[in-house]
Design a protein around this motif. Structure first.
Motif, PDB file in Angstrom:
ATOM      1  N   ASP A  97       0.808  -1.219   0.000  1.00 15.50           N
ATOM      2  CA  ASP A  97       0.000   0.000   0.000  1.00 15.50           C
ATOM      3  C   ASP A  97       0.839   1.265   0.000  1.00 15.50           C
ATOM      4  O   ASP A  97       0.309   2.377  -0.036  1.00 15.50           O
ATOM      5  N   GLY A  98       2.159   1.116   0.066  1.00 17.01           N
ATOM      6  CA  GLY A  98       3.053   2.261  -0.060  1.00 17.01           C
ATOM      7  C   GLY A  98       3.010   3.236   1.100  1.00 17.01           C
ATOM      8  O   GLY A  98       3.053   4.448   0.892  1.00 17.01           O
ATOM      9  N   THR A  99       2.978   2.721   2.335  1.00 15.09           N
ATOM     10  CA  THR A  99       2.904   3.608   3.499  1.00 15.09           C
ATOM     11  C   THR A  99       4.268   4.011   4.041  1.00 15.09           C
ATOM     12  O   THR A  99       4.375   4.964   4.808  1.00 15.09           O
ATOM     13  N   VAL A 100       5.317   3.277   3.661  1.00 13.35           N
ATOM     14  CA  VAL A 100       6.670   3.594   4.135  1.00 13.35           C
ATOM     15  C   VAL A 100       7.159   4.867   3.461  1.00 13.35           C
ATOM     16  O   VAL A 100       7.005   5.040   2.241  1.00 13.35           O
ATOM     17  N   THR A 101       7.755   5.772   4.213  1.00 14.17           N
ATOM     18  CA  THR A 101       8.276   7.010   3.634  1.00 14.17           C
ATOM     19  C   THR A 101       9.611   6.759   2.949  1.00 14.17           C
ATOM     20  O   THR A 101      10.336   5.813   3.278  1.00 14.17           O
ATOM     21  N   ARG A 102       9.921   7.636   1.994  1.00 10.48           N
ATOM     22  CA  ARG A 102      11.178   7.497   1.247  1.00 10.48           C
ATOM     23  C   ARG A 102      12.388   7.561   2.177  1.00 10.48           C
ATOM     24  O   ARG A 102      13.328   6.769   2.061  1.00 10.48           O
ATOM     25  N   HIS A 103      12.384   8.512   3.090  1.00 14.18           N
ATOM     26  CA  HIS A 103      13.544   8.681   3.959  1.00 14.18           C
ATOM     27  C   HIS A 103      13.731   7.499   4.900  1.00 14.18           C
ATOM     28  O   HIS A 103      14.856   7.032   5.107  1.00 14.18           O
ATOM     29  N   GLU A 164      15.758  10.630  13.352  1.00 11.96           N
ATOM     30  CA  GLU A 164      15.530  11.983  12.841  1.00 11.96           C
ATOM     31  C   GLU A 164      16.854  12.662  12.523  1.00 11.96           C
ATOM     32  O   GLU A 164      16.974  13.374  11.509  1.00 11.96           O
ATOM     33  N   ASN A 165      17.865  12.443  13.353  1.00 12.59           N
ATOM     34  CA  ASN A 165      19.186  13.005  13.083  1.00 12.59           C
ATOM     35  C   ASN A 165      19.740  12.456  11.765  1.00 12.59           C
ATOM     36  O   ASN A 165      20.241  13.215  10.917  1.00 12.59           O
ATOM     37  N   LEU A 166      19.626  11.138  11.580  1.00 12.74           N
ATOM     38  CA  LEU A 166      20.106  10.520  10.350  1.00 12.74           C
ATOM     39  C   LEU A 166      19.273  10.973   9.145  1.00 12.74           C
ATOM     40  O   LEU A 166      19.815  11.197   8.049  1.00 12.74           O
ATOM     41  N   ARG A 167      17.965  11.111   9.350  1.00 10.73           N
ATOM     42  CA  ARG A 167      17.094  11.527   8.251  1.00 10.73           C
ATOM     43  C   ARG A 167      17.466  12.910   7.752  1.00 10.73           C
ATOM     44  O   ARG A 167      17.504  13.177   6.540  1.00 10.73           O
ATOM     45  N   ARG A 168      17.728  13.825   8.672  1.00 11.51           N
ATOM     46  CA  ARG A 168      18.108  15.183   8.285  1.00 11.51           C
ATOM     47  C   ARG A 168      19.417  15.179   7.498  1.00 11.51           C
ATOM     48  O   ARG A 168      19.577  15.910   6.521  1.00 11.51           O
ATOM     49  N   GLN A 169      20.360  14.356   7.946  1.00 13.25           N
ATOM     50  CA  GLN A 169      21.615  14.250   7.202  1.00 13.25           C
ATOM     51  C   GLN A 169      21.380  13.672   5.816  1.00 13.25           C
ATOM     52  O   GLN A 169      21.951  14.142   4.822  1.00 13.25           O
ATOM     53  N   LEU A 170      20.544  12.636   5.751  1.00 21.23           N
ATOM     54  CA  LEU A 170      20.226  11.996   4.474  1.00 21.23           C
ATOM     55  C   LEU A 170      19.679  13.009   3.481  1.00 21.23           C
ATOM     56  O   LEU A 170      20.093  13.055   2.315  1.00 21.23           O
ATOM     57  N   ALA A 171      18.741  13.833   3.940  1.00 24.18           N
ATOM     58  CA  ALA A 171      18.091  14.810   3.062  1.00 24.18           C
ATOM     59  C   ALA A 171      19.053  15.887   2.581  1.00 24.18           C
ATOM     60  O   ALA A 171      18.790  16.545   1.563  1.00 24.18           O
ATOM     61  N   ALA A 172      20.167  16.075   3.288  1.00 23.68           N
ATOM     62  CA  ALA A 172      21.119  17.129   2.933  1.00 23.68           C
ATOM     63  C   ALA A 172      22.324  16.606   2.150  1.00 23.68           C
ATOM     64  O   ALA A 172      23.209  17.386   1.779  1.00 23.68           O
ATOM     65  N   LEU A 173      22.375  15.306   1.888  1.00 19.55           N
ATOM     66  CA  LEU A 173      23.533  14.734   1.204  1.00 19.55           C
ATOM     67  C   LEU A 173      23.644  15.240  -0.235  1.00 19.55           C
ATOM     68  O   LEU A 173      22.637  15.358  -0.937  1.00 19.55           O
ATOM     69  N   VAL A 176      22.766  13.200  -4.557  1.00 17.22           N
ATOM     70  CA  VAL A 176      21.620  12.296  -4.531  1.00 17.22           C
ATOM     71  C   VAL A 176      20.353  13.142  -4.430  1.00 17.22           C
ATOM     72  O   VAL A 176      20.414  14.338  -4.139  1.00 17.22           O
ATOM     73  N   ASN A 177      19.209  12.505  -4.650  1.00 21.99           N
ATOM     74  CA  ASN A 177      17.968  13.284  -4.716  1.00 21.99           C
ATOM     75  C   ASN A 177      17.095  13.179  -3.470  1.00 21.99           C
ATOM     76  O   ASN A 177      15.935  13.569  -3.489  1.00 21.99           O
ATOM     77  N   TYR A 178      17.645  12.656  -2.359  1.00 19.76           N
ATOM     78  CA  TYR A 178      16.816  12.467  -1.167  1.00 19.76           C
ATOM     79  C   TYR A 178      16.201  13.778  -0.686  1.00 19.76           C
ATOM     80  O   TYR A 178      15.082  13.802  -0.172  1.00 19.76           O
ATOM     81  N   GLY A 179      16.924  14.862  -0.848  1.00 21.95           N
ATOM     82  CA  GLY A 179      16.437  16.149  -0.367  1.00 21.95           C
ATOM     83  C   GLY A 179      15.275  16.706  -1.163  1.00 21.95           C
ATOM     84  O   GLY A 179      14.618  17.659  -0.726  1.00 21.95           O
ATOM     85  N   LYS A 180      14.983  16.115  -2.309  1.00 21.17           N
ATOM     86  CA  LYS A 180      13.852  16.581  -3.119  1.00 21.17           C
ATOM     87  C   LYS A 180      12.512  16.128  -2.548  1.00 21.17           C
ATOM     88  O   LYS A 180      11.464  16.600  -2.990  1.00 21.17           O
ATOM     89  N   PHE A 181      12.567  15.184  -1.612  1.00 22.73           N
ATOM     90  CA  PHE A 181      11.346  14.633  -1.057  1.00 22.73           C
ATOM     91  C   PHE A 181      11.141  15.121   0.372  1.00 22.73           C
ATOM     92  O   PHE A 181      12.100  15.258   1.140  1.00 22.73           O
ATOM     93  N   THR A 182       9.889  15.376   0.725  1.00 21.76           N
ATOM     94  CA  THR A 182       9.583  15.814   2.081  1.00 21.76           C
ATOM     95  C   THR A 182       9.705  14.651   3.057  1.00 21.76           C
ATOM     96  O   THR A 182       9.797  13.484   2.647  1.00 21.76           O
ATOM     97  N   LYS A 183       9.664  14.977   4.318  1.00 26.89           N
ATOM     98  CA  LYS A 183       9.734  13.954   5.360  1.00 26.89           C
ATOM     99  C   LYS A 183       8.594  12.956   5.231  1.00 26.89           C
ATOM    100  O   LYS A 183       8.761  11.763   5.529  1.00 26.89           O
TER     101      LYS A 183
END
Length: 300
Positions: A97-103, A164-173, A176-183
């Protein structure tokens, strides 16, 4: 020569990989679930193809796992990367059902990759202040702080503050395109398009997979594709339409690069006067065309 399906199956039979168990948010990483991915590969529900890039990749839309461009057999580092992508496949299987977030999906894959590396080589680490070095360093620290490097950490839930600490780092790497997606962004899983019954075998995995990994596939000819696209099904015959789509998915994935590029060009838009292009657009649904075009694009 890229890594093979056999390398993926052997990774998913590695006792170290199957001994890992922990939670990332609601994602449960567990050996039992990884063996399910292995069974889906054996049954042809998830397709594996040697890629042309240095990194492996799992595409949840087509259920295709591309291995990295590395000569087999896979070493521990190669297996860690394959395991990363197999976690994405696992999420695709267990979260249709696609409930897992990208991050969170990425963090689950990175933490599994790191846990495997540390269990294989306890001295594994990475240091530095650059974004990627800091991120990897914190992954290693998280693994050790939560005892994931040994079976004593099995069943642990990674603290939300750590994630959350790791997620914030991931989004700023960078790069890569992780930062293009919201939490809250999802879209990393949609279930498998094919769910054959699992195959069973008493053969060792490396023997079981060797012929599959090196099998030679003949390019699908225009005549063959025309015949396939001309197959007639009753309007309610979902199984028939699905079977044709899956056959074409395999044909396109395993054909030569030159043939894949040619077909992608011919199918990108409906070309009047090209019977094959016309049939592709007239005889397949919009969703089916999108999946097949995506398979061809993966070969690029």
């Amino acid at each position: 020569m890229p890594l093979t399906e056999g390398d993926v199956l052997d990774t998913l039979s590695d006792s170290v990989a199957l001994g890992i168990e922990f939670y990332v948010d609601k994602i449960h990483i567990k050996g039992e679930y990884l063996t399910t991915v292995r069974d889906h590969i054996r049954a042809g529900n998830i397709l594996v193809k040697g890629g042309t890039q240095d990194l492996a990749f799992y595409d949840q839309v087509t259920d295709v796992l591309l291995t990295q461009k590395k000569s087999p057999p896979a070493n521990d580092s190669d297996r860690a990367l394959l395991l990363h992508e197999c976690v994405h496949a696992m999420i695709d299987v267990y979260d249709p059902d696609g409930t897992v977030t990208r991050h969170m999906g990425e963090l689950a894959a990175y933490l599994t990759q790191t846990t495997y590396s540390v269990r294989k080589n306890p001295s594994s680490n990475r240091n530095g202040t650059a974004p990627w070095d800091k991120f990897w360093g914190d992954l290693y620290a998280t693994v050790r702080a939560n005892k994931l490097d040994t079976s004593a950490g099995n069943g642990v839930r990674i603290p939300s503050a750590t994630l959350e600490n790791l997620r914030r780092q991931l989004a700023a790497l960078p790069f890569v395109n992780y930062g293009k997606f919201t939490k809250e962004a999802t879209g990393v899983s949609d279930g498998l398009t094919r769910r054959n019954l699992f195959l069973s075998s008493d053969e060792p995995v490396s023997m079981r997979s060797s012929s599959v990994s090196h099998e030679t596939y003949v390019d699908p000819s225009d005549d063959y594709l025309v015949r396939t696209l001309m197959e007639a099904y009753a309007s309610a015959d979902v199984r028939g339409y699905g079977s044709r789509l899956r056959r074409l998915r395999r044909d396109f994935l395993y054909c030569s690069l030159s043939r894949a590029h040619e077909l992608q060009k011919r199918f990108s838009v409906r070309k009047r006067g090209d019977r094959l292009s016309e049939l592709f657009h007239d005889r397949l649904s919009h969703g089916g065309r999108a999946i097949l075009l995506r398979v061809l694009a993966l070969r690029s």
